[in-house]
Scaffold this active site. Structure first.
Site, PDB file in Angstrom:
ATOM      1  N   LYS A   1      -2.873 -38.555 -28.977  1.00 52.98           N
ATOM      2  CA  LYS A   1      -4.064 -38.293 -28.044  1.00 52.98           C
ATOM      3  C   LYS A   1      -5.216 -37.519 -28.357  1.00 52.98           C
ATOM      4  CE  LYS A   1      -0.447 -37.250 -24.543  1.00 52.98           C
ATOM      5  NZ  LYS A   1       0.430 -36.548 -23.792  1.00 52.98           N
TER       6      LYS A   1
ATOM      7  N   HIS B   1       8.496 -23.937 -29.021  1.00 52.90           N
ATOM      8  CA  HIS B   1       9.468 -24.296 -27.732  1.00 52.90           C
ATOM      9  C   HIS B   1       9.633 -22.849 -27.172  1.00 52.90           C
ATOM     10  CE1 HIS B   1      10.249 -26.717 -31.402  1.00 52.90           C
ATOM     11  NE2 HIS B   1      10.821 -27.548 -30.617  1.00 52.90           N
TER      12      HIS B   1
END
Length: 116
Positions: A54, A102
């Site tokens: 991206k 995370h």
């Protein structure tokens, strides 16, 4: 250029349950698989590769494959990437850095790409 990606770790759980190591080989090299401690790590690696693609402005596809982005670790255990020669030249990449985190059921990655 900056890219970001978020993946629910249960998505990786289902992928690995269904396809086993073949699922990992779809987006990781054998050396990268050795770094995978669990499905959350694998999800973070997926997110890194998506974030990098991206940042390049193309996403994963014909211009940039999962295997054009290689993840390794520094001596202190921080993730780092190496881009294929094809990607480095085509996009004039001077430097690239990543970060993975995370939280609960999610893995998030950010990529910063410096071009000339």
């Amino acid at each position: 250029m900056i890219g970001i990606d978020l993946i629910k770790t249960s998505r990786m759980d289902h992928l690995i349950e269904r396809f086993g190591e073949k699922a990992l080989l779809k987006f990781l090299s054998e050396n990268e698989i050795k770094l995978v401690k669990n499905n959350k790590t694998a999800a973070g690696f997926w997110a890194v590769k998506e974030a990098v693609s991206k940042a390049l402005g193309v996403g994963i596809g014909s211009q940039c494959s999962f295997h054009d982005i290689l993840i390794s670790k520094t001596a202190k255990g921080a993730p780092k990437i190496k881009l294929s020669e094809k990607i480095t030249q085509e996009f004039n990449v001077k430097n690239a850095s990543i970060s993975i985190t995370h939280d609960g059921e999610y893995a998030i990655a950010v990529a910063a790409i410096e071009v000339t």
